[in-house]
Design a protein around this motif. Structure first.
Motif, PDB file in Angstrom:
ATOM      1  N   THR A   1      -7.695 -22.791  15.079  1.00 16.19           N
ATOM      2  CA  THR A   1      -7.245 -23.888  16.015  1.00 16.19           C
ATOM      3  C   THR A   1      -6.774 -24.921  15.272  1.00 16.19           C
ATOM      4  OG1 THR A   1      -9.685 -24.796  16.140  1.00 16.19           O
ATOM      5  CG2 THR A   1      -8.807 -23.233  18.067  1.00 16.19           C
ATOM      6  N   ARG A   2      -7.465 -25.207  14.018  1.00 18.82           N
ATOM      7  CA  ARG A   2      -6.859 -26.146  13.188  1.00 18.82           C
ATOM      8  C   ARG A   2      -5.391 -25.871  12.832  1.00 18.82           C
ATOM      9  NH1 ARG A   2      -8.663 -28.175   7.114  1.00 18.82           N
ATOM     10  NH2 ARG A   2      -7.270 -29.769   7.042  1.00 18.82           N
TER      11      ARG A   2
ATOM     12  N   ALA B   1      -3.743 -15.335   9.175  1.00 21.17           N
ATOM     13  CA  ALA B   1      -4.705 -15.176   8.051  1.00 21.17           C
ATOM     14  C   ALA B   1      -5.869 -15.998   8.305  1.00 21.17           C
ATOM     15  CB  ALA B   1      -4.216 -15.517   6.661  1.00 21.17           C
ATOM     16  N   SER B   2      -6.164 -16.628   9.420  1.00 18.56           N
ATOM     17  CA  SER B   2      -7.201 -17.523   9.781  1.00 18.56           C
ATOM     18  C   SER B   2      -8.506 -16.793   9.709  1.00 18.56           C
ATOM     19  CB  SER B   2      -7.049 -18.456  11.097  1.00 18.56           C
ATOM     20  OG  SER B   2      -5.933 -18.879  11.094  1.00 18.56           O
ATOM     21  N   LYS B   3      -9.329 -17.461   8.954  1.00 17.35           N
ATOM     22  CA  LYS B   3     -10.759 -16.691   8.907  1.00 17.35           C
ATOM     23  C   LYS B   3     -11.764 -16.643   9.962  1.00 17.35           C
ATOM     24  CE  LYS B   3     -13.235 -20.130   6.059  1.00 17.35           C
ATOM     25  NZ  LYS B   3     -12.457 -21.329   6.561  1.00 17.35           N
TER      26      LYS B   3
ATOM     27  N   HIS C   1     -13.913 -10.865  18.625  1.00 16.54           N
ATOM     28  CA  HIS C   1     -12.575 -10.330  19.199  1.00 16.54           C
ATOM     29  C   HIS C   1     -11.674 -11.435  18.770  1.00 16.54           C
ATOM     30  CE1 HIS C   1     -14.892  -7.175  21.174  1.00 16.54           C
ATOM     31  NE2 HIS C   1     -15.608  -8.093  21.863  1.00 16.54           N
ATOM     32  N   MET C   2     -11.990 -12.398  18.169  1.00 16.21           N
ATOM     33  CA  MET C   2     -10.832 -13.556  17.781  1.00 16.21           C
ATOM     34  C   MET C   2      -9.408 -13.024  17.306  1.00 16.21           C
ATOM     35  SD  MET C   2     -10.351 -16.557  15.064  1.00 16.21           S
ATOM     36  CE  MET C   2      -9.651 -15.520  13.914  1.00 16.21           C
ATOM     37  N   ASN C   3      -9.455 -11.882  16.553  1.00 20.51           N
ATOM     38  CA  ASN C   3      -8.366 -11.268  16.080  1.00 20.51           C
ATOM     39  C   ASN C   3      -7.945 -10.088  16.918  1.00 20.51           C
ATOM     40  OD1 ASN C   3     -10.287  -9.577  15.356  1.00 20.51           O
ATOM     41  ND2 ASN C   3      -9.507  -9.511  12.992  1.00 20.51           N
ATOM     42  N   GLU C   4      -8.351  -9.751  18.026  1.00 19.18           N
ATOM     43  CA  GLU C   4      -7.853  -8.753  18.782  1.00 19.18           C
ATOM     44  C   GLU C   4      -6.558  -8.241  18.939  1.00 19.18           C
ATOM     45  OE1 GLU C   4      -9.564  -7.054  23.014  1.00 19.18           O
ATOM     46  OE2 GLU C   4     -10.967  -7.530  21.395  1.00 19.18           O
ATOM     47  N   PHE C   5      -5.544  -9.488  19.167  1.00 16.42           N
ATOM     48  CA  PHE C   5      -4.236  -9.377  19.348  1.00 16.42           C
ATOM     49  C   PHE C   5      -3.308  -9.639  18.155  1.00 16.42           C
ATOM     50  CE2 PHE C   5      -6.195 -11.069  23.491  1.00 16.42           C
ATOM     51  CZ  PHE C   5      -6.263  -9.857  24.093  1.00 16.42           C
TER      52      PHE C   5
END
Length: 599
Positions: A451-452, A443-445, A413-417
């Protein structure tokens, strides 16, 4: 590896092995909270069909922590611990984002679920973001994401913000010690029948005659208070010591310090985020108690592990004094660095192995006054910042500890928002808001990369403008490897002239705007991530740094500030961060007083 299967089984006594996890600075915010507000239910998320109560990406990228995705990171970390069958879990403070009811109750729901379903035992201590004010108060946030992509203010009172579009909700107010410890009372703040022993600073240690009933009676918060100077006022101290499994004592230290402005309302209190430099002065009763606990643990043959939100040892690999000289004493949160005098006080009291959070960094610190007076400070990273990680300690007998750092990469769910952030970005563009955040972060995979990227953007938007000398930034961005190598072999006078000429050239051209930020980026990878960050630096740059630092170490510089001395000091600091104590996977032996890296 043998894991804890039941919280009250004397595993250490039977096998010589136990394992404990440390998850710090979760900063949990309920991303789908019920605000109870007619004015604002949240922003509708088509991906879930629910109303999201999240902060803007603009706010996240100007903060040292995430506010939204860390909710899912916390769940991911607990799922990881569940698979590993690690059942003793410590949260060293800032377990919520400002201790609001909606966030405390969301945390309680999560902890209750894992305690019931997986048998996990949780032990908490307070951070500066948990009881922001000791007895609560009216609060608000102006940076929630609104329904059209703009910012939405939410407050507990119409008087808190002047804007007319404020949504009123008591769920955003501060809770204080009474409310927070009551809601989370099952998680260390009060004794449990599952524990073999539990005590606090305001009662005598009596291990032999311990009973749960007596501990429960003495644990009431109103009995655990200390005087604030000569004001006639008293504050709670939520510190405690607990034996969850036979042979292991966990010492939870409440390092929060508050000052009082003289009024009678809850708002008269103000919190401090400095930590033990102040707690050692305003909470002297703790030091006396710590010595009693340490002495008793040694007498009874218990393994004592302390934890607090705040560090007890310098956490920049010995570079803090040099950083103060170069950047200024109030830059880089340097006022939070424990002084050597503070470290000595707690080491003298018997502290040997301490786990801390607060700084959102990965680090191992060592205070050593004499061979038999050594204290290790283990900085647990934040789940809401780079590097997103937690630590585990495997206890081998009484004085041997294997400490391992687990980074979070895949987070469900990291990209849920992310679609909601895109809406925010469009609104910023359409309204021509300056300094718009870089949308490539979306676009973070995975969560580790996310976080980086957050750290990189935060460095550019906040850290460099607020903490760095402008000329030093210009030079570090512009000088290439050959120029730096050339400078490193120059005399002090020639080196300064070289840098002055280079700076004039850069300021009269646009070339400095197109150069790399790699050295500054690598500096933050090392400062925040230590060995985790170092692994992200390509080998060719590692080789370059090794050669350059060796050359710079032989350079002299004047005490008077100039470009040459600034650059020499910077690379001396860089070298201390580059050559650090083990912080990823390592072993500490308190009896032999050794620390060894485990490959």
């Amino acid at each position: 590896m043998i894991h804890l299967l039941c919280a009250n089984i004397p595993l250490l006594a039977q096998t010589g092995t136990a394992e404990i996890a440390f998850l710090s600075d979760i900063h949990l915010q309920d991303v789908y909270a019920d605000l109870g507000s007619n004015a604002f239910k949240g922003v509708f998320n088509p991906k879930t069909g629910r109303f999201a109560t999240i902060r803007t990406m603009k706010s996240q990228l100007n903060s040292t922590r995430l506010f939204n995705e860390n909710y899912f990171a916390f769940i991911s970390a607990l799922e990881d611990l569940k698979k590993k069958e690690i059942q003793i879990v410590v949260l060293p403070g800032d377990f919520t984002d400002d201790g609001q009811p909606m966030n405390v109750l969301a945390l309680k729901e999560i902890l209750d679920q894992y305690a019931t379903d997986s048998g996990m035992r949780f032990f908490l201590t307070t951070g500066n973001h948990d009881p922001v004010k000791p007895f609560g108060g009216i609060a608000g946030k102006s940076d929630f994401l609104g329904v059209d992509g703009s910012e939405q203010a939410i407050a507990g009172s119409t008087d808190f913000f002047t804007a007319s579009s404020v949504a009123i909700s008591d769920q955003i107010n501060y809770w204080g010690y009474p409310e927070i410890t009551k809601a989370l009372g099952d998680y260390g703040f009060f004794p449990s029948q599952k524990d073999l022993f539990w005590s606090h600073p305001f009662e005598e240690l009596d291990y032999e005659n311990y009973t749960f009933e007596r501990a429960q009676d003495s644990s009431q918060l109103e009995k655990r208070v200390y005087p604030v100077g000569n004001s006639g006022l008293f504050l709670p101290d939520a510190s405690y010591v607990v034996e969850p499994i036979e042979g292991i004592w966990l010492l939870a230290l409440d390092g929060n310090v508050y000052t009082h402005s003289g009024g009678e309302s809850k708002e008269s209190w103000k919190g401090s985020s400095v930590g033990f430099n102040q707690a050692s002065i305003f909470k002297k009763h703790q030091l006396d108690w710590i010595k009693k606990v340490a002495d008793e643990a040694e007498k009874l043959g218990k393994t004592l592990i302390s934890f607090s939100h705040y560090p007890l040892v310098e956490f920049h690999d010995g570079a803090s004094d040099a950083m103060k000289s170069l950047f200024g004493p109030r830059k880089f949160q340097l006022e939070r660095v424990p002084s050597a005098e503070t470290s000595k006080l707690y080491a003298d009291a018997g502290m040997r192995l301490h786990f801390a959070g607060h700084m959102h960094i990965n680090d191992t610190g060592l205070y050593e006054n004499q061979p038999d007076n050594t204290m290790y400070n283990i900085q647990v990273p934040s789940l809401a910042a780079f590097p997103p990680a937690y630590k585990t300690v495997k206890i081998d007998h009484q004085t041997q500890f294997e400490i391992e750092t687990t980074t979070l990469t895949e987070v469900d769910h990291m990209n849920e928002f992310f679609d909601l952030y895109r809406m925010e970005h469009r609104w910023l563009l359409e309204n021509q808001i300056p300094d718009i955040w870089d949308s490539t972060i979306l676009a973070s995979k995975d969560y580790f990369e996310y976080t980086r990227n957050h750290l990189l953007e935060l460095t550019e938007l906040r850290f460099i403008p607020s903490d760095w000398p402008e000329n030093l930034v210009v030079l570090l961005k512009a000088l290439n490897n050959n120029e730096l190598n050339q400078w490193s072999k120059m005399t002090e006078k020639d080196g300064n002239l070289f840098l002055e000429d280079k700076l004039k050239e850069l300021k009269t051209s646009s070339s400095s705007k197109t150069k790399s930020h790699k050295i500054i980026e690598d500096f933050y990878l090392l400062k925040n991530g230590d060995e985790i960050g170092k692994r992200l630096i390509p080998q060719e740059r590692i080789t370059f740094y090794e050669q350059l630092l060796s050359s710079v170490s032989r350079k002299t510089y004047a005490q008077d500030a100039n470009l040459n001395s600034d650059l020499v000091q910077f690379f001396r600091i860089f070298e201390m961060l580059f050559e650090s104590l083990p912080s990823d996977h390592f072993r500490i032996d308190l009896k032999k007083n050794t620390i060894e890296r485990i490959d």
